[in-house]
Design a protein around this motif. Structure first.
Motif, PDB file in Angstrom:
ATOM      1  N   CYS A 154      -8.876 -10.538   5.692  1.00 27.70           N
ATOM      2  CA  CYS A 154      -7.704 -10.925   4.901  1.00 27.70           C
ATOM      3  C   CYS A 154      -7.236  -9.761   4.035  1.00 27.70           C
ATOM      4  O   CYS A 154      -6.031  -9.552   3.849  1.00 27.70           O
ATOM      5  N   GLU A 155      -8.189  -8.999   3.498  1.00 29.35           N
ATOM      6  CA  GLU A 155      -7.844  -7.835   2.685  1.00 29.35           C
ATOM      7  C   GLU A 155      -7.090  -6.804   3.518  1.00 29.35           C
ATOM      8  O   GLU A 155      -6.148  -6.163   3.046  1.00 29.35           O
ATOM      9  N   ILE A 156      -7.478  -6.652   4.775  1.00 33.16           N
ATOM     10  CA  ILE A 156      -6.773  -5.746   5.680  1.00 33.16           C
ATOM     11  C   ILE A 156      -5.347  -6.235   5.904  1.00 33.16           C
ATOM     12  O   ILE A 156      -4.400  -5.441   5.964  1.00 33.16           O
ATOM     13  N   ALA A 157      -5.174  -7.553   6.020  1.00 34.11           N
ATOM     14  CA  ALA A 157      -3.838  -8.131   6.197  1.00 34.11           C
ATOM     15  C   ALA A 157      -2.960  -7.858   4.970  1.00 34.11           C
ATOM     16  O   ALA A 157      -1.776  -7.522   5.107  1.00 34.11           O
ATOM     17  N   VAL A 158      -3.543  -7.991   3.779  1.00 38.74           N
ATOM     18  CA  VAL A 158      -2.798  -7.688   2.551  1.00 38.74           C
ATOM     19  C   VAL A 158      -2.390  -6.220   2.522  1.00 38.74           C
ATOM     20  O   VAL A 158      -1.237  -5.873   2.221  1.00 38.74           O
ATOM     21  N   GLU A 159      -3.319  -5.342   2.846  1.00 32.22           N
ATOM     22  CA  GLU A 159      -3.041  -3.908   2.855  1.00 32.22           C
ATOM     23  C   GLU A 159      -1.891  -3.581   3.813  1.00 32.22           C
ATOM     24  O   GLU A 159      -1.015  -2.768   3.489  1.00 32.22           O
ATOM     25  N   GLU A 160      -1.886  -4.224   4.974  1.00 27.55           N
ATOM     26  CA  GLU A 160      -0.826  -3.943   5.948  1.00 27.55           C
ATOM     27  C   GLU A 160       0.529  -4.391   5.414  1.00 27.55           C
ATOM     28  O   GLU A 160       1.543  -3.695   5.604  1.00 27.55           O
ATOM     29  N   ALA A 161       0.565  -5.534   4.751  1.00 31.89           N
ATOM     30  CA  ALA A 161       1.821  -5.999   4.152  1.00 31.89           C
ATOM     31  C   ALA A 161       2.305  -5.022   3.093  1.00 31.89           C
ATOM     32  O   ALA A 161       3.509  -4.720   2.994  1.00 31.89           O
ATOM     33  N   VAL A 162       1.382  -4.499   2.287  1.00 33.02           N
ATOM     34  CA  VAL A 162       1.738  -3.532   1.246  1.00 33.02           C
ATOM     35  C   VAL A 162       2.277  -2.251   1.876  1.00 33.02           C
ATOM     36  O   VAL A 162       3.263  -1.669   1.388  1.00 33.02           O
ATOM     37  N   ARG A 163       1.676  -1.808   2.948  1.00 32.41           N
ATOM     38  CA  ARG A 163       2.154  -0.595   3.618  1.00 32.41           C
ATOM     39  C   ARG A 163       3.556  -0.800   4.187  1.00 32.41           C
ATOM     40  O   ARG A 163       4.391   0.112   4.153  1.00 32.41           O
ATOM     41  N   LEU A 164       3.813  -1.993   4.717  1.00 32.38           N
ATOM     42  CA  LEU A 164       5.155  -2.293   5.221  1.00 32.38           C
ATOM     43  C   LEU A 164       6.170  -2.308   4.084  1.00 32.38           C
ATOM     44  O   LEU A 164       7.323  -1.886   4.260  1.00 32.38           O
ATOM     45  N   LYS A 165       5.737  -2.761   2.922  1.00 34.85           N
ATOM     46  CA  LYS A 165       6.630  -2.745   1.764  1.00 34.85           C
ATOM     47  C   LYS A 165       6.890  -1.318   1.295  1.00 34.85           C
ATOM     48  O   LYS A 165       8.017  -0.965   0.924  1.00 34.85           O
ATOM     49  N   GLU A 166       5.868  -0.483   1.324  1.00 35.73           N
ATOM     50  CA  GLU A 166       6.032   0.919   0.914  1.00 35.73           C
ATOM     51  C   GLU A 166       6.965   1.669   1.858  1.00 35.73           C
ATOM     52  O   GLU A 166       7.617   2.638   1.466  1.00 35.73           O
ATOM     53  N   GLN A 175      -9.327 -14.168  -6.248  1.00 41.37           N
ATOM     54  CA  GLN A 175      -8.977 -13.408  -5.043  1.00 41.37           C
ATOM     55  C   GLN A 175      -7.464 -13.217  -4.919  1.00 41.37           C
ATOM     56  O   GLN A 175      -7.009 -12.193  -4.423  1.00 41.37           O
ATOM     57  N   LEU A 176      -6.701 -14.190  -5.397  1.00 43.34           N
ATOM     58  CA  LEU A 176      -5.245 -14.047  -5.392  1.00 43.34           C
ATOM     59  C   LEU A 176      -4.817 -12.944  -6.348  1.00 43.34           C
ATOM     60  O   LEU A 176      -3.928 -12.140  -6.040  1.00 43.34           O
ATOM     61  N   ARG A 177      -5.445 -12.880  -7.513  1.00 45.85           N
ATOM     62  CA  ARG A 177      -5.126 -11.804  -8.468  1.00 45.85           C
ATOM     63  C   ARG A 177      -5.499 -10.443  -7.875  1.00 45.85           C
ATOM     64  O   ARG A 177      -4.775  -9.464  -8.034  1.00 45.85           O
ATOM     65  N   SER A 178      -6.632 -10.399  -7.184  1.00 47.92           N
ATOM     66  CA  SER A 178      -7.040  -9.145  -6.543  1.00 47.92           C
ATOM     67  C   SER A 178      -6.027  -8.729  -5.472  1.00 47.92           C
ATOM     68  O   SER A 178      -5.714  -7.549  -5.328  1.00 47.92           O
ATOM     69  N   SER A 179      -5.516  -9.707  -4.730  1.00 48.69           N
ATOM     70  CA  SER A 179      -4.524  -9.418  -3.696  1.00 48.69           C
ATOM     71  C   SER A 179      -3.221  -8.926  -4.318  1.00 48.69           C
ATOM     72  O   SER A 179      -2.556  -8.031  -3.767  1.00 48.69           O
ATOM     73  N   MET A 180      -2.852  -9.492  -5.457  1.00 42.86           N
ATOM     74  CA  MET A 180      -1.645  -9.023  -6.132  1.00 42.86           C
ATOM     75  C   MET A 180      -1.861  -7.643  -6.742  1.00 42.86           C
ATOM     76  O   MET A 180      -0.932  -6.839  -6.845  1.00 42.86           O
ATOM     77  N   ALA A 181      -3.091  -7.336  -7.121  1.00 43.84           N
ATOM     78  CA  ALA A 181      -3.400  -5.995  -7.610  1.00 43.84           C
ATOM     79  C   ALA A 181      -3.259  -4.969  -6.493  1.00 43.84           C
ATOM     80  O   ALA A 181      -2.888  -3.816  -6.717  1.00 43.84           O
ATOM     81  N   LEU A 182      -3.540  -5.392  -5.246  1.00 38.75           N
ATOM     82  CA  LEU A 182      -3.355  -4.512  -4.094  1.00 38.75           C
ATOM     83  C   LEU A 182      -1.880  -4.236  -3.832  1.00 38.75           C
ATOM     84  O   LEU A 182      -1.526  -3.208  -3.250  1.00 38.75           O
ATOM     85  N   GLY A 183      -1.015  -5.191  -4.252  1.00 35.05           N
ATOM     86  CA  GLY A 183       0.417  -4.981  -4.044  1.00 35.05           C
ATOM     87  C   GLY A 183       1.217  -6.232  -3.786  1.00 35.05           C
ATOM     88  O   GLY A 183       2.441  -6.155  -3.593  1.00 35.05           O
ATOM     89  N   GLY A 184       0.580  -7.399  -3.771  1.00 35.39           N
ATOM     90  CA  GLY A 184       1.320  -8.646  -3.597  1.00 35.39           C
ATOM     91  C   GLY A 184       2.221  -8.923  -4.785  1.00 35.39           C
ATOM     92  O   GLY A 184       1.918  -8.525  -5.917  1.00 35.39           O
ATOM     93  N   ASP A 185       3.336  -9.595  -4.554  1.00 35.32           N
ATOM     94  CA  ASP A 185       4.307  -9.848  -5.625  1.00 35.32           C
ATOM     95  C   ASP A 185       4.061 -11.155  -6.360  1.00 35.32           C
ATOM     96  O   ASP A 185       4.226 -11.228  -7.569  1.00 35.32           O
ATOM     97  N   ARG A 186       3.690 -12.183  -5.647  1.00 37.24           N
ATOM     98  CA  ARG A 186       3.382 -13.490  -6.252  1.00 37.24           C
ATOM     99  C   ARG A 186       2.445 -14.242  -5.326  1.00 37.24           C
ATOM    100  O   ARG A 186       2.227 -13.827  -4.181  1.00 37.24           O
ATOM    101  N   SER A 187       1.889 -15.331  -5.833  1.00 38.90           N
ATOM    102  CA  SER A 187       0.898 -16.032  -5.025  1.00 38.90           C
ATOM    103  C   SER A 187       0.965 -17.532  -5.225  1.00 38.90           C
ATOM    104  O   SER A 187       1.489 -18.023  -6.233  1.00 38.90           O
ATOM    105  N   ILE A 188       0.426 -18.238  -4.247  1.00 37.67           N
ATOM    106  CA  ILE A 188       0.363 -19.699  -4.273  1.00 37.67           C
ATOM    107  C   ILE A 188      -1.063 -20.115  -3.961  1.00 37.67           C
ATOM    108  O   ILE A 188      -1.630 -19.694  -2.950  1.00 37.67           O
ATOM    109  N   LEU A 189      -1.648 -20.926  -4.826  1.00 38.81           N
ATOM    110  CA  LEU A 189      -2.974 -21.489  -4.567  1.00 38.81           C
ATOM    111  C   LEU A 189      -2.819 -22.968  -4.286  1.00 38.81           C
ATOM    112  O   LEU A 189      -2.314 -23.716  -5.131  1.00 38.81           O
TER     113      LEU A 189
END
Length: 249
Positions: free
Chosen positions: A39-51, A71-85
């Motif tokens: 899942c962390e790899i998936a987040v990273e790929e989304a961030v790279r697409l945004k960059e 984990q949602l906060r960690s994902s947003m620290a990687l580059g996510g904009d908002r999250s839903i739990l």
């Protein structure tokens, strides 16, 4: 273009899991929890697409206990904009998670839906495929490279015979494999910024999904211990043991 990424809270990959004494499951008492590595790899790929300017917004989603906010906060620290739990303390299966994600996809209308290919706790490797089926959208599992064009996304996926290239129209469901990328280290300023990013808490009922699952864990056991290896002093001795003991030649 919007990207939606699903993440799961799992036992940290560096932790040796312990089985409960009654063999009903894994003992999670005082165990370090982290984002599922895929899942962390998936987040990273989304961030790279945004960059690259391809993706304009990244929405992170998780289904699980209240503690999954970490984990949602960690994902947003990687580059996510908002999250839903989607908060629940009940055991739910892959199908229920896929139904929740379908409802969120229909609500958010992302062009790209990214998931890890599997979670390291149950290794089911089902949610991405189920979500694609429920949405009636194209899917590319085990992705090792993603290229987004104007009207489609091209994915190189790893298969038993080598590599396969597929082209998907939007919305596209993609599950990340290990070689897709290497997630970045999170910087302290990004962790501080993530605390202020929006995190919405929902319930299963908000998306019309019932609690519970049709799957039941009957028993959990440790894998069988491997026997110690045997040292040999010569090639002849090795061949003899392979022939008469292992009986492989």
């Amino acid at each position: 273009m919007k990207a939606l990424v699903a993440v799961k809270r799992v036992v940290d990959a560096n932790v040796k899991v312990r089985i409960k004494q009654d063999n009903s499951g894994v003992d999670l008492t005082n165990v370090k929890m982290s984002i599922n590595p895929f899942c962390e790899i998936a987040v990273e790929e989304a961030v790279r697409l945004k960059e690259k300017g391809i993706v304009s917004e990244i929405v992170i989603v998780s289904v699980g206990a209240k503690e999954s906010q970490e984990q949602l906060r960690s994902s947003m620290a990687l580059g996510g904009d908002r999250s839903i739990l989607v908060e629940t303390n009940d055991d739910i299966g892959a199908l229920e998670v896929a139904k929740v994600l379908k409802a969120i996809v229909l609500e958010e209308k992302p062009e790209i839906i990214l998931l890890g290919k599997q979670a390291i706790d149950d290794d089911s490797n089902q949610v991405g495929q189920m979500l694609s089926a429920l949405l009636g959208s194209g899917q590319a599992t085990f992705a090792s490279e993603i290229k987004v064009e104007s009207d489609q996304v091209q994915v190189i996926r790893e298969i038993d015979g080598g590599l396969q290239t597929v082209a998907l129209t939007f919305p596209a469901v993609i599950t990340a494999d290990l070689r897709l990328n290497e997630p970045r280290y999170v910087k302290l300023p990004d962790i501080m910024k993530a605390r202020k990013k929006p995190l919405v808490v929902k319930t299963l009922a908000d998306y019309g999904v019932n609690t519970g699952t049709k799957l039941k864990t009957v028993r959990v056991d440790n894998p069988a211990e491997r026997k110690a290896g045997v040292r040999v002093t010569s090639v002849d001795e090795l061949v003899d043991k392979l022939r008469h003991e292992a009986k492989v030649i």
